[in-house]
Scaffold this motif. Structure first.
Motif, short mmCIF file in Angstrom:
data_model
loop_
_atom_site.label_atom_id
_atom_site.label_comp_id
_atom_site.label_asym_id
_atom_site.label_seq_id
_atom_site.Cartn_x
_atom_site.Cartn_y
_atom_site.Cartn_z
N VAL A 3 0.84 -1.20 0.00
CA VAL A 3 0.00 0.00 0.00
C VAL A 3 0.87 1.25 0.00
CG1 VAL A 3 -1.81 1.28 1.21
CG2 VAL A 3 -1.78 -1.21 1.32
N TYR A 4 0.49 2.18 -0.86
CA TYR A 4 1.14 3.49 -0.93
C TYR A 4 0.09 4.50 -0.47
CZ TYR A 4 4.77 6.53 -3.00
OH TYR A 4 5.80 7.40 -3.21
N ILE A 5 0.43 5.32 0.51
CA ILE A 5 -0.52 6.29 1.08
C ILE A 5 -0.07 7.69 0.70
CG2 ILE A 5 -1.52 7.19 3.21
CD1 ILE A 5 -0.84 4.34 4.39
N ILE A 6 -1.03 8.45 0.15
CA ILE A 6 -0.73 9.83 -0.26
C ILE A 6 -1.77 10.76 0.35
CG2 ILE A 6 -0.38 11.44 -2.17
CD1 ILE A 6 0.10 9.01 -3.99
N THR A 7 -1.30 11.71 1.15
CA THR A 7 -2.16 12.75 1.67
C THR A 7 -2.03 13.96 0.75
OG1 THR A 7 -1.98 12.00 3.94
CG2 THR A 7 -2.58 14.31 3.61
N VAL A 20 -3.44 13.90 10.21
CA VAL A 20 -4.03 12.84 11.02
C VAL A 20 -4.63 11.76 10.13
CG1 VAL A 20 -5.76 12.33 12.80
CG2 VAL A 20 -4.46 14.48 12.90
N SER A 21 -5.24 12.15 9.02
CA SER A 21 -5.91 11.17 8.13
C SER A 21 -4.95 10.14 7.58
CB SER A 21 -6.62 11.89 6.99
OG SER A 21 -7.65 12.70 7.51
N GLY A 22 -3.79 10.56 7.15
CA GLY A 22 -2.80 9.62 6.64
C GLY A 22 -2.37 8.62 7.70
N LYS A 23 -2.25 9.10 8.94
CA LYS A 23 -1.87 8.22 10.05
C LYS A 23 -2.98 7.22 10.35
CE LYS A 23 1.24 11.64 12.00
NZ LYS A 23 1.49 12.61 13.04
N VAL A 24 -4.23 7.64 10.22
CA VAL A 24 -5.36 6.73 10.42
C VAL A 24 -5.29 5.61 9.39
CG1 VAL A 24 -7.88 6.50 10.23
CG2 VAL A 24 -6.90 8.41 11.52
N ILE A 25 -5.03 5.96 8.14
CA ILE A 25 -4.90 4.95 7.09
C ILE A 25 -3.77 3.99 7.42
CG2 ILE A 25 -4.39 4.52 4.65
CD1 ILE A 25 -5.66 7.27 4.06
N CYS A 26 -2.61 4.52 7.82
CA CYS A 26 -1.46 3.67 8.16
C CYS A 26 -1.84 2.65 9.22
CB CYS A 26 -0.30 4.53 8.67
SG CYS A 26 0.55 5.48 7.41
N GLU A 27 -2.49 3.10 10.28
CA GLU A 27 -2.88 2.20 11.37
C GLU A 27 -3.85 1.13 10.88
OE1 GLU A 27 -4.51 4.68 14.48
OE2 GLU A 27 -2.62 5.76 14.72
N MET A 28 -4.85 1.54 10.10
CA MET A 28 -5.88 0.61 9.67
C MET A 28 -5.34 -0.46 8.71
SD MET A 28 -9.20 3.08 9.31
CE MET A 28 -10.34 1.72 8.97
N VAL A 29 -4.53 -0.06 7.76
CA VAL A 29 -4.02 -1.06 6.81
C VAL A 29 -2.99 -1.97 7.45
CG1 VAL A 29 -4.57 0.32 4.76
CG2 VAL A 29 -2.28 0.47 5.74
N GLU A 31 -3.05 -2.95 10.59
CA GLU A 31 -3.85 -3.91 11.37
C GLU A 31 -4.39 -5.04 10.50
OE1 GLU A 31 -6.99 -1.83 13.43
OE2 GLU A 31 -5.56 -0.72 14.68
N LYS A 32 -4.64 -4.76 9.23
CA LYS A 32 -5.17 -5.78 8.31
C LYS A 32 -4.06 -6.59 7.64
CE LYS A 32 -9.59 -5.11 8.76
NZ LYS A 32 -10.53 -6.16 9.14
N GLY A 33 -2.81 -6.32 7.98
CA GLY A 33 -1.71 -7.09 7.43
C GLY A 33 -1.12 -6.56 6.14
N TYR A 34 -1.54 -5.38 5.71
CA TYR A 34 -0.98 -4.78 4.51
C TYR A 34 0.41 -4.21 4.83
CZ TYR A 34 -5.64 -4.82 2.31
OH TYR A 34 -6.83 -5.19 1.77
N THR A 35 1.25 -4.12 3.82
CA THR A 35 2.58 -3.54 3.97
C THR A 35 2.58 -2.13 3.38
OG1 THR A 35 3.60 -5.71 3.76
CG2 THR A 35 5.01 -3.80 3.35
N ILE A 36 2.97 -1.17 4.17
CA ILE A 36 3.06 0.21 3.67
C ILE A 36 4.41 0.38 3.00
CG2 ILE A 36 3.09 2.65 4.32
CD1 ILE A 36 1.31 1.80 6.76
N VAL A 37 4.38 0.68 1.70
CA VAL A 37 5.64 0.86 0.97
C VAL A 37 6.11 2.31 1.00
CG1 VAL A 37 5.39 -1.15 -0.52
CG2 VAL A 37 4.45 1.02 -1.27
#
Length: 162
Positions: A3-7, A20-29, A31-37
């Motif tokens: 997963v790539y997250i862009i705010t 804060v929104s980007g951090k919420v996404i980081c935490e949620m993904v 928790e589901k086992g996704y890897t933040i690239v």
């Protein structure tokens, strides 16, 4: 899943506002086992957003790109336009599901212009900018995303529920 997250936020980009929104996404993904690239903050600049999305997809850096911000009605809200500039096709059911779910919470959800689409084998989803809306929307769709990405990548071939 990568997963790539862009705010997308002018104020976030210049450190005038905490993202804060980007951090919420980081935490949620996570928790589901996704890897933040990667996780970045960009200003609300259509060409920059489009070029960044295109580069990530064309270099196969992520299976899923989640954006947050820039989906409202202001002149600077250009995330959907930038996303449409690069996707090969839209996946309207994702955005429709998010809006439908959000409408059960607030009528203001009708003002969201979030879209979802595919470029190459990467799914791009625009999420709202508010941390509360990000959490509500992502909670509603996250469990189905891995199946959609498996289909997109060719590692699953059946969509029928068992």
């Amino acid at each position: 899943m990568r997963v790539y997250i862009i705010t997308l936020s002018d104020k976030g980009y210049t450190n005038e506002r905490e993202d804060v929104s980007g951090k919420v996404i980081c935490e949620m993904v996570t928790e589901k086992g996704y890897t933040i690239v990667n996780y970045i903050i960009l200003p609300d600049e259509r060409d920059l957003i489009a070029n960044t999305l295109k580069e990530i997809c064309d270099k196969n850096e992520a299976d899923l790109i989640l954006t947050t911000g820039g989906t409202g009605l202001s002149k600077r809200d250009v995330t959907p336009q930038a996303t449409k500039d690069v996707v090969e096709y839209e996946v309207p059911g994702i955005a429709e599901a998010m809006r439908y779910n959000s409408l059960q919470i607030t009528k203001r959800a009708m003002l969201s212009r979030s879209i979802a689409g595919v470029r190459n084998t990467t799914l791009i989803i625009n999420l709202p900018g508010s941390p509360k809306a990000v959490k509500e929307n992502l909670e509603f769709i996250i469990d189905e995303l891995s199946h959609g990405i498996d289909i997109l990548k060719g590692s699953a071939s059946e969509c029928a529920r068992k």
